[in-house]
Motif scaffolding. Sequence first.
Motif, PDB file in Angstrom:
ATOM      1  N   SER A  37      -2.221   4.578  14.678  1.00 54.97           N
ATOM      2  CA  SER A  37      -1.656   5.179  15.900  1.00 54.97           C
ATOM      3  C   SER A  37      -2.766   5.344  16.937  1.00 54.97           C
ATOM      4  CB  SER A  37      -1.053   6.559  15.595  1.00 54.97           C
ATOM      5  OG  SER A  37      -2.076   7.496  15.312  1.00 54.97           O
ATOM      6  N   GLY A  38      -2.368   5.725  18.150  1.00 54.76           N
ATOM      7  CA  GLY A  38      -3.359   6.043  19.175  1.00 54.76           C
ATOM      8  C   GLY A  38      -4.166   7.274  18.782  1.00 54.76           C
ATOM      9  N   THR A  39      -3.492   8.224  18.159  1.00 52.43           N
ATOM     10  CA  THR A  39      -4.172   9.447  17.725  1.00 52.43           C
ATOM     11  C   THR A  39      -5.266   9.123  16.711  1.00 52.43           C
ATOM     12  OG1 THR A  39      -2.090  10.634  18.041  1.00 52.43           O
ATOM     13  CG2 THR A  39      -3.786  11.756  16.753  1.00 52.43           C
ATOM     14  N   THR A  40      -4.938   8.285  15.715  1.00 50.38           N
ATOM     15  CA  THR A  40      -5.964   7.961  14.712  1.00 50.38           C
ATOM     16  C   THR A  40      -7.042   7.053  15.306  1.00 50.38           C
ATOM     17  OG1 THR A  40      -4.558   6.222  13.757  1.00 50.38           O
ATOM     18  CG2 THR A  40      -4.535   8.385  12.682  1.00 50.38           C
ATOM     19  N   GLN A 134     -13.019   6.356  25.913  1.00 49.50           N
ATOM     20  CA  GLN A 134     -11.865   6.312  26.803  1.00 49.50           C
ATOM     21  C   GLN A 134     -10.569   6.478  26.021  1.00 49.50           C
ATOM     22  OE1 GLN A 134     -11.866   2.749  29.407  1.00 49.50           O
ATOM     23  NE2 GLN A 134     -13.782   2.215  28.407  1.00 49.50           N
ATOM     24  N   ASP A 135      -9.696   7.370  26.490  1.00 54.88           N
ATOM     25  CA  ASP A 135      -8.322   7.413  25.998  1.00 54.88           C
ATOM     26  C   ASP A 135      -7.518   6.488  26.909  1.00 54.88           C
ATOM     27  OD1 ASP A 135      -5.636   7.921  25.533  1.00 54.88           O
ATOM     28  OD2 ASP A 135      -5.936  10.061  25.140  1.00 54.88           O
ATOM     29  N   ALA A 136      -7.338   5.245  26.422  1.00 56.81           N
ATOM     30  CA  ALA A 136      -6.641   4.223  27.209  1.00 56.81           C
ATOM     31  C   ALA A 136      -5.207   4.038  26.704  1.00 56.81           C
ATOM     32  CB  ALA A 136      -7.415   2.908  27.150  1.00 56.81           C
ATOM     33  N   CYS A 137      -4.653   5.086  26.098  1.00 56.32           N
ATOM     34  CA  CYS A 137      -3.327   4.983  25.468  1.00 56.32           C
ATOM     35  C   CYS A 137      -2.217   4.690  26.469  1.00 56.32           C
ATOM     36  CB  CYS A 137      -3.015   6.261  24.693  1.00 56.32           C
ATOM     37  SG  CYS A 137      -4.002   6.418  23.187  1.00 56.32           S
ATOM     38  N   GLN A 138      -2.488   4.910  27.778  1.00 55.60           N
ATOM     39  CA  GLN A 138      -1.460   4.642  28.791  1.00 55.60           C
ATOM     40  C   GLN A 138      -1.897   3.523  29.733  1.00 55.60           C
ATOM     41  OE1 GLN A 138      -0.427   8.354  30.771  1.00 55.60           O
ATOM     42  NE2 GLN A 138       0.117   9.346  28.836  1.00 55.60           N
ATOM     43  N   SER A 139      -2.920   2.762  29.365  1.00 56.91           N
ATOM     44  CA  SER A 139      -3.505   1.890  30.392  1.00 56.91           C
ATOM     45  C   SER A 139      -3.883   0.495  29.889  1.00 56.91           C
ATOM     46  CB  SER A 139      -4.729   2.578  30.995  1.00 56.91           C
ATOM     47  OG  SER A 139      -5.632   2.936  29.978  1.00 56.91           O
ATOM     48  N   TYR A 157      -6.454   2.779  22.263  1.00 58.87           N
ATOM     49  CA  TYR A 157      -5.116   2.432  22.747  1.00 58.87           C
ATOM     50  C   TYR A 157      -4.057   2.900  21.772  1.00 58.87           C
ATOM     51  CZ  TYR A 157      -7.553  -0.652  25.974  1.00 58.87           C
ATOM     52  OH  TYR A 157      -8.367  -1.140  26.954  1.00 58.87           O
ATOM     53  N   SER A 158      -2.836   3.071  22.282  1.00 62.93           N
ATOM     54  CA  SER A 158      -1.672   3.391  21.444  1.00 62.93           C
ATOM     55  C   SER A 158      -0.621   2.305  21.630  1.00 62.93           C
ATOM     56  CB  SER A 158      -1.074   4.733  21.877  1.00 62.93           C
ATOM     57  OG  SER A 158       0.229   4.895  21.343  1.00 62.93           O
ATOM     58  N   PHE A 159       0.113   2.030  20.556  1.00 63.71           N
ATOM     59  CA  PHE A 159       1.246   1.092  20.641  1.00 63.71           C
ATOM     60  C   PHE A 159       2.550   1.773  20.264  1.00 63.71           C
ATOM     61  CE2 PHE A 159      -2.556  -1.440  19.392  1.00 63.71           C
ATOM     62  CZ  PHE A 159      -2.767  -2.022  20.625  1.00 63.71           C
ATOM     63  N   THR A 162       6.921   4.041  23.619  1.00 61.20           N
ATOM     64  CA  THR A 162       7.010   4.313  25.062  1.00 61.20           C
ATOM     65  C   THR A 162       5.832   3.733  25.848  1.00 61.20           C
ATOM     66  OG1 THR A 162       5.808   6.374  24.767  1.00 61.20           O
ATOM     67  CG2 THR A 162       8.220   6.512  24.715  1.00 61.20           C
ATOM     68  N   LYS A 163       4.838   3.167  25.172  1.00 59.24           N
ATOM     69  CA  LYS A 163       3.639   2.701  25.885  1.00 59.24           C
ATOM     70  C   LYS A 163       3.875   1.345  26.543  1.00 59.24           C
ATOM     71  CE  LYS A 163       1.697   6.274  23.995  1.00 59.24           C
ATOM     72  NZ  LYS A 163       1.241   7.487  24.622  1.00 59.24           N
ATOM     73  N   ASN A 164       2.874   0.845  27.269  1.00 61.10           N
ATOM     74  CA  ASN A 164       3.073  -0.398  28.028  1.00 61.10           C
ATOM     75  C   ASN A 164       3.345  -1.590  27.124  1.00 61.10           C
ATOM     76  OD1 ASN A 164       2.070   1.558  29.819  1.00 61.10           O
ATOM     77  ND2 ASN A 164       1.343  -0.020  31.218  1.00 61.10           N
TER      78      ASN A 164
HETATM   79  C1  LIG Z   1       0.459   8.343  23.416  1.00 54.53           C
HETATM   80  C2  LIG Z   1      -0.840   8.970  23.691  1.00 54.53           C
HETATM   81  C3  LIG Z   1      -1.719   9.320  22.662  1.00 54.53           C
HETATM   82  C4  LIG Z   1      -1.377   9.238  21.205  1.00 54.53           C
HETATM   83  O1  LIG Z   1      -0.916   7.991  20.777  1.00 54.53           O
HETATM   84  P1  LIG Z   1       0.034   7.888  19.479  1.00 54.53           P
HETATM   85  O2  LIG Z   1       0.108   6.427  19.210  1.00 54.53           O
HETATM   86  O3  LIG Z   1       1.343   8.493  19.842  1.00 54.53           O
HETATM   87  O4  LIG Z   1      -0.645   8.641  18.379  1.00 54.53           O
HETATM   88  C5  LIG Z   1      -2.954   9.853  23.013  1.00 54.53           C
HETATM   89  N1  LIG Z   1      -3.298  10.025  24.300  1.00 54.53           N
HETATM   90  C6  LIG Z   1      -2.472   9.708  25.311  1.00 54.53           C
HETATM   91  C7  LIG Z   1      -2.928   9.911  26.732  1.00 54.53           C
HETATM   92  C8  LIG Z   1      -1.205   9.185  25.047  1.00 54.53           C
HETATM   93  O5  LIG Z   1      -0.377   8.897  26.076  1.00 54.53           O
END
Ligand SMILES: *Cc1c(COP(=O)(O)O)cnc(C)c1O
Length: 342
Positions: A37-40, A134-139, A157-159, A162-164
């Motif tokens: 996940s993005g969190t991990t 960088q938290d690039a989970c939305q970018s 990054y997160s997949f 709801t992400k891109n």
């Molecule tokens: C979605 C998101 C996460 C976490 O990603 P997951 O895949 O849901 O664990 C972390 N930071 C931001 C800014 C996010 O939008």
Amino acid sequence: MLAVLDSGWLAQGKVVAEFEECFAAATGSCYAVATSSGTTALQVALLAHGIGPGDEVITTPFSFVATANVILAVGARPVFADIEPDTFNLSPLAVAQAITPRTRAILPVHLFGHPADLPALLALADQHGLAVIQDACQSHGAAIAERPLGEFGTACYSFYPTKNITSGEGGMVTTDDAALADRARLIRDHGMRERYLHEVLGFNFRMTDLHAALGLAQLRRLDQFTQQRIANADRLSRDLAGVADITLPVIRPGYRHVFHQYTIRVAEERDAFVSRMRDQGVRCGVYYPRTIPQQPVYRTLGYQDACPNAEAAAREVVSLPVHPGLSADDLDAITAAVRRCR
Ligand SMILES: *Cc1c(COP(=O)(O)O)cnc(C)c1O
């Protein structure tokens, strides 16, 4: 997908490796390490940078809670610096004021798809010997001066759906540093290189080949999705220009905003605006109605309001639909509804 099932190798196999390779190439980095996940991904990146108890990590109060939770998860302390009111991203000036002898890293978020001011943050980090994660989970696909985010150091990054782009669930750490990538791979898989030899403290943060197969298929469409999001945002901004009492999203010159969200400000009675929009048949999102320090779990830890720009944003933001599935008629309906709801 069927090929993965036929192969009999479901977890952390060839398809994950292929997804990693293609994702690194797409984001301008040398190495990519897939996670669950993005969190991990964020947790692995912090651990791979050696961040732990006694360390402070400066981050934004205006993000999804996981951004700060991962700092707590590795035993470090999140320190919140205020945001810039126009981009909603971490302010380099506020970060500079928050640096202490315990600061080890800066964790900026590219909120809603608009890159944070990485040139300024990296200069600060250089000056003080800090890591930037960088938290690039939305970018996914964002850039500064035509340089993809992967060229600015470690990114996560997160997949999530709801992400891109999505892989169902999943995440990725990208980096140019071979040693860091190696540590991240170890941490992701029980600290294990040789079977049942555990070199460092690790966990099961692996991605499965089924998720990677979905991710690969989505990655091939990333450019098309991104261009559609940008075109939708352009059309919304064109048609909403001049509407009273709302503030439209900004794009800093030279920045590629990939519009994970199209977020406006409604300074007065935001919640009433959202419910009027719902009555007009348009579902808006509020990301995020509270800052991270305002969350009960952070209040319990003693965090107070200290970031007025973030607190104002939490009261005023509304995200309009901008996803690539919208038609021109949908976009016209959204702008018409905004005009009626003001
Ligand atoms: C979605 C998101 C996460 C976490 O990603 P997951 O895949 O849901 O664990 C972390 N930071 C931001 C800014 C996010 O939008």
